[in-house]
Design a protein around this motif. Structure first.
Motif, mmCIF file in Angstrom:
data_model
loop_
_atom_site.group_PDB
_atom_site.id
_atom_site.type_symbol
_atom_site.label_atom_id
_atom_site.label_comp_id
_atom_site.label_asym_id
_atom_site.label_seq_id
_atom_site.Cartn_x
_atom_site.Cartn_y
_atom_site.Cartn_z
ATOM 1 N N THR A 216 0.849 -1.192 0.000
ATOM 2 C CA THR A 216 0.000 0.000 0.000
ATOM 3 C C THR A 216 0.884 1.241 0.000
ATOM 4 O O THR A 216 1.792 1.359 0.821
ATOM 5 N N VAL A 217 0.625 2.153 -0.933
ATOM 6 C CA VAL A 217 1.421 3.374 -1.052
ATOM 7 C C VAL A 217 0.494 4.580 -0.934
ATOM 8 O O VAL A 217 -0.571 4.622 -1.566
ATOM 9 N N VAL A 218 0.899 5.553 -0.124
ATOM 10 C CA VAL A 218 0.152 6.805 0.040
ATOM 11 C C VAL A 218 1.097 7.965 -0.235
ATOM 12 O O VAL A 218 2.227 7.983 0.265
ATOM 13 N N HIS A 219 0.644 8.925 -1.054
ATOM 14 C CA HIS A 219 1.347 10.193 -1.230
ATOM 15 C C HIS A 219 0.602 11.268 -0.458
ATOM 16 O O HIS A 219 -0.637 11.338 -0.515
ATOM 17 N N GLU A 228 -3.673 7.141 -3.165
ATOM 18 C CA GLU A 228 -3.333 5.822 -2.614
ATOM 19 C C GLU A 228 -3.402 4.801 -3.736
ATOM 20 O O GLU A 228 -4.273 4.873 -4.607
ATOM 21 N N TYR A 229 -2.486 3.865 -3.727
ATOM 22 C CA TYR A 229 -2.544 2.755 -4.682
ATOM 23 C C TYR A 229 -1.861 1.539 -4.072
ATOM 24 O O TYR A 229 -1.338 1.603 -2.952
ATOM 25 N N HIS A 230 -1.869 0.412 -4.821
ATOM 26 C CA HIS A 230 -1.396 -0.852 -4.255
ATOM 27 C C HIS A 230 -0.460 -1.565 -5.229
ATOM 28 O O HIS A 230 -0.870 -1.965 -6.325
ATOM 29 N N LEU A 231 0.802 -1.672 -4.811
ATOM 30 C CA LEU A 231 1.804 -2.329 -5.634
ATOM 31 C C LEU A 231 1.567 -3.832 -5.717
ATOM 32 O O LEU A 231 0.935 -4.421 -4.836
ATOM 33 N N TRP A 232 2.126 -4.429 -6.777
ATOM 34 C CA TRP A 232 2.142 -5.880 -6.959
ATOM 35 C C TRP A 232 0.732 -6.479 -7.027
ATOM 36 O O TRP A 232 0.487 -7.606 -6.612
#
Length: 289
Positions: A216-219, A228-232
């Motif tokens: 989970t990535v948040v800027h 927000e988005y989700h790697l892999w």
């Protein structure tokens, strides 16, 4: 005599059939190879990293990875030292730009903090010059490729790392490119726009946050979470396919970004030389493992 003739005819038919089948198979294979998109052979550089225990930790539990005085822990991407166009000015890291865009000069180039982070929260302040452009990379790898003549070249950092866009939205044309403002500041470059877009004007300090936790990535920008988005995940793969890093357009970038962080899902934090004056300060990281 008839039996000999029929046997001979049958043998000729069998040989002809096998020959045709073999020919058809070869033609199909050649066609398939023509249609395949090949990923160049590449290597990821593995070298010793800095000892984080030697860096100060602030009262909130963040490791201070820039001390405001020198480049301890930092080096150029693919280099042993920090390139000369990066300097320390008034407690900030500054890139002295020449306006040359991404055409990096010998004493320029991107820089990285020499430690691979996995689950973390990065905080920093940044400001750009009028029309300034830069970026913050994370989960980056140092990647080389070798051509058919055995020549090795360093690939750019952005083919292995997501980018938090740093930009003067009001004056740089990149703000109007891409799709739905996905090249404006704090955006996931060329993929997800920052909403709301709450950037301060050029010459003023902005705060940035990047959190990576188990995919989970948040800027964040100026105290607000903006994407927000989700790697892999399939979502991540689909976003790559819709960007300039798609499998058809750039197979090496697609492979590296689709599996960004490599097998250990960790990588460097980097600052981009895009040819313009830009400043960074108060750079600190909290480990979330």
């Amino acid at each position: 005599m008839k039996k000999v003739f029929y046997l001979f005819a049958a043998l000729l038919f069998t040989v002809a059939f096998v020959a045709c089948a073999g020919g058809a198979k070869k033609t199909t294979t050649e066609s398939d190879e023509t249609m395949q998109t090949e990923t160049p052979q590449y290597s990821v550089i593995d070298r010793p990293q800095v000892d984080l225990s030697k860096f100060e930790t602030d009262k909130d539990g963040y490791i201070v990875i820039f001390n405001g005085k020198d480049f301890t822990g930092w080096r150029g991407y693919g280099k042993d030292e920090v390139p000369g166009k990066w300097v320390i000015e008034d407690g900030a890291i500054k890139f002295n730009g020449t306006g040359g865009g991404e055409a990096q000069e010998a004493d320029g180039g991107d820089i990285i903090f020499d430690y691979k982070f996995k689950n973390f929260e990065l905080l920093l302040d940044w400001k750009a010059s009028k029309g300034g452009n830069s970026g913050v990379f994370y989960l980056a790898q140092e990647v080389t490729t070798t051509d058919e003549n055995g020549n090795t070249r360093m690939e750019p950092i952005y083919i292995s790392a997501p980018e938090y866009q740093i930009l003067d939205n009001a004056n740089h044309p990149d703000a109007k490119l891409g799709k739905d403002n996905n090249r404006q500041s704090a955006s996931l470059y060329d993929m997800i726009p920052a909403v709301p877009q709450n950037q301060k004007p050029f010459g003023e300090w902005n705060t940035a946050k990047i959190m990576v936790y188990k995919g989970t990535v948040v800027h964040g920008q100026n105290e607000e979470n903006v994407l927000e988005y989700h790697l892999w995940t399939q979502q991540w793969t689909d976003m790559l396919q819709a960007s300039k890093f798609s499998q058809d357009k750039w197979p090496l970038a697609f492979e590296l970004l689709n599996n960004c962080g490599g097998p250990n899902r960790e990588g460097f934090i980097g600052l981009q030389d895009h040819g313009d004056d830009v400043w960074y300060r108060n750079i600190r990281v909290k480990i979330l493992d």
